[in-house]
Design an enzyme around this catalytic site. Structure first.
Site, short mmCIF file in Angstrom:
data_model
loop_
_atom_site.label_atom_id
_atom_site.label_comp_id
_atom_site.label_asym_id
_atom_site.label_seq_id
_atom_site.Cartn_x
_atom_site.Cartn_y
_atom_site.Cartn_z
N ARG A 283 0.74 -1.40 -0.03
CA ARG A 283 0.05 -0.19 0.01
C ARG A 283 0.95 1.30 -0.08
O ARG A 283 0.41 2.47 -0.17
CB ARG A 283 -0.87 -0.03 1.41
CG ARG A 283 -1.75 -1.25 1.19
CD ARG A 283 -2.63 -0.96 2.40
NE ARG A 283 -3.75 -0.05 2.48
CZ ARG A 283 -4.96 -0.41 1.94
NH1 ARG A 283 -5.35 -1.52 1.62
NH2 ARG A 283 -5.82 0.60 1.64
N HIS B 251 -0.49 10.49 -37.22
CA HIS B 251 -1.31 11.65 -36.98
C HIS B 251 -0.57 12.30 -35.61
O HIS B 251 -0.89 13.18 -34.94
CB HIS B 251 -2.70 11.54 -36.47
CG HIS B 251 -3.58 11.15 -37.42
ND1 HIS B 251 -3.92 11.75 -38.35
CD2 HIS B 251 -4.21 9.64 -37.67
CE1 HIS B 251 -4.46 10.95 -39.28
NE2 HIS B 251 -4.80 9.71 -38.80
#
Ligand code: M6R
Length: 608
Positions: free
Chosen positions: A27, A503
């Site tokens: 965590r 692109h």
């Protein structure tokens, strides 16, 4: 997304607190600390960095006391220094906290104006300061706790010690999870049941707004208004999940190689391998009556969801909106009451995913959760739970959870197609047969590609940027490959839809830029090869991940070609995940990074 733990014990607690912190280190791991009460006095040890540093400190300066709280931190407010490490002390009050106190700045200004002085940059310190102030004003600890909880806003799991209450821990939850554990003459508190697994399997989860008083005899739980409430006690299965690395160097490596086995478990739940059909009793959502699907998750789980979107649309003809949860929750999406919402999360605790779930619940949608941790908040708050059965995933970089999520989503999409009449029984049989083959093919791939991935990783570890390209379901996989590489090797990487190359990203291509092209020989293959031509024409170095048919069909010169077996489109994303995971893993090993606990990250993100 820190980890907190507490013990009201019948013997010294410091060592056991650190032991529990080790199971919570996923965590957060940038600092840690422990506080105990001894002879009416609070004492603490804190250390910057990994838990090992705290252990070393405790070894040199042991901490006595039969009651204590502890914390492993993932910094939000204030740098990861020893000063900012929890527990925070103010005048006989000790606090550990997971979450964010959103109104801390306003409270801090008010307390400073009243004469308080702060010693940390954390939001948490206001909790200790408020409690100390209420005590100075004459409040009993219980009243001080309740008054403090009515003053703070935001997300918190808290554990508090008062120096003059040597038999009591107070705790509170609003957002991040908190479990109370029952021992014999001892009581425990932890961010999850795995932290408490060696001590007890009898668990009560606090729900949002609850706060609790633990002593050696038990726990009293109160709601936000201070009314006594009862919460169910349950037997946790977390003890079965205690894990080690086995013969592997890292948890991540072990988890990569576990994939054939855990996917077999997951398939066993969703698939009838005799009839080659999806188990309808595992579906739990009536997909026939649903008009669209809102799908939301974070990180790797989101990318699994994007692959799922292709499948639900293709096989079940079900329109899918897929969003990262941090956007979904604030997008004011007009949701149809005939939609179902699906949330994907390994931990089941991700704050943004949980908030999106609650938003959809308030809108009256049927909620499904694809989760690994079945005792998690997301699982508990869902109408239908789809377990992925990956077992505990310890490495911060998600691997086996990703392919298990994909396997479950594939089964759900086929099942939805069956329920909606958009695929025939023959097609269902065919797809299920391919799913059933997956563990065997995965084992074969894992047993053969490792040396090649390792030597390729050596090359990649010399690069500063990498581009991943793919079309169809290989597009989310390209993004997953890039995410995996950057999070553990710290090499900059981007995943693009191959058709988007021209692109913009094509401007990046030169002889220094490796371009990893993920292209099974599927409906899009020829188009992807054209994009590869564009890369080759500009001197880009191509790493081509394809199958036997693809390798035979492409005449392009590449820096390296990884050839996987020919597989059906439904299982290609799981099979093609293996080389991208191994490539990231071995690159990180060459780079010498902390593979299982990469910098700045945490496994479970319980803050926004
Ligand atoms: O526990 P969750 O699946 O909800 O976590 C979501 C993300 O934080 C997670 O997938 C993250 O992106 C991983 N570190 C990726 O490897």
């Amino acid at each position: 997304m820190c980890g907190i733990v507490g013990i009201v014990g019948d013997r010294p607690v410091a060592e056991r607190l650190v032991d529990a912190l080790k199971r919570l280190e996923y965590r957060g791991y940038d600092s840690a600390g422990v506080a105990t009460i001894r002879d009416g006095k609070l004492e603490r040890r804190r250390a910057e960095g990994k838990l090992f540093n705290l252990e070393t400190k405790l070894h040199a300066e042991p901490l006595a006391g039969d009651i204590g709280i502890a914390h492993t931190r993932w910094a939000t407010h204030g740098a990861p220094t020893e000063t900012n490490a929890h527990p925070h002390f103010t005048d006989g009050v000790a606090v550990v906290h997971n979450g964010i106190i959103e109104n801390f700045s306003e409270i801090k200004d008010e307390l400073i104006a009243a004469g308080a002085s702060f010693s940390t940059q954390t939001d948490t310190e206001v909790v200790a300061q408020l409690l100390a102030r209420y005590r100075r004003d004459g409040m009993e600890p219980r009243q001080a706790m309740q008054t403090m909880l009515q003053r703070v806003t935001g997300a918190y799991a808290l554990a508090v010690l008062f120096h003059d209450l040597p038999d009591t821990i107070m705790a509170a939850r609003s957002g991040p999870p908190l479990a109370v554990g029952y021992g014999k003459g001892e009581m425990f508190l932890g961010s999850d049941a795995i932290a408490l697994a060696p001590f007890t399997n009898e668990i009560t989860y606090l729900i949002d707004g609850d706060w609790a008083i633990l002593d050696r005899k038990g726990v009293a739980i109160f709601d936000h208004d201070g009314n006594r409430v009862e919460r169910p006690k349950q037997v946790s299965v977390a003890a079965a999940y205690m894990v080690d690395k086995g013969n592997h160097r890292h948890f991540m490596e072990k988890e990569i190689y576990q994939q054939p086995e855990v996917i077999s478990h997951a398939l066993g739940h969703y698939v009838d391998l005799i009839e080659n059909r999806i188990n309808t009793n595992a579906l739990a959502i009536d997909f026939a009556s649903v008009q669209s699907l809102a799908l939301s998750a974070c990180g790797t789980a989101y990318l699994a969801g994007l692959v799922g979107k292709y499948w639900f649309e293709r096989y079940a003809r079900l329109p899918v909106e897929a969003d990262v949860a941090s956007e979904f929750r604030y997008r004011d999406i007009p949701l149809s009451k005939n939609a179902a919402a699906l949330f994907i999360s390994q931990s089941g605790e991700t704050a943004d995913t949980l908030a999106s779930l609650r938003y959809c619940k308030d809108e009256g949608l049927k909620i499904g959760a694809v989760v690994n941790v079945r005792e998690s908040t997301i699982a508990r708050e869902s109408d239908a739970v789809f377990p992925i059965m990956a077992g505990p995933e310890i490495g911060v970089a998600s691997t086996k959870a990703f392919t298990c999520q994909l396997s479950v989503l594939a089964a759900l999409a086929i099942g939805a197609g069956r329920a909606r009449g958009t695929i025939s029984q023959l097609e269902e049989n065919r797809l299920v047969r391919h799913l059933a083959e997956m563990p065997r093919i995965m084992s074969k791939v894992l047993n053969t590609i490792q040396p090649k991935m390792e030597s390729l990783a050596r090359e990649l570890s010399k690069c500063s940027d990498v581009l991943y390209l793919g079309r169809g379901t290989s597009f989310p996989l390209a993004m997953e490959g890039a995410l995996k590489l950057k999070e553990i090797s710290y090499i900059h990487a981007e995943g693009y839809a191959a058709g988007e190359l021209k692109h913009g990203p094509i401007a990046l291509i030169d002889e220094n830029m490796p371009v990893i092209v993920i292209a099974p020989h599927d409906r899009f293959f020829e188009k992807t090869v054209s994009n590869m031509q564009e890369v080759a024409a500009r001197g880009g170095r191509i790493i081509f991940i394809t199958d036997e048919k693809g390798a035979a069909a492409s005449k392009l010169e590449t820096m390296s070609t990884i050839v996987l077996p020919n597989v059906d489109e439904i299982i290609a994303p799981m099979i093609f995940s293996l080389p991208i995971q191994l490539l990231a893993y071995h690159t990180a090993v060459f780079m010498g990074t902390d593979v299982d606990q990469p910098r700045n990250l945490a496994k479970s993100v319980t803050v926004e």
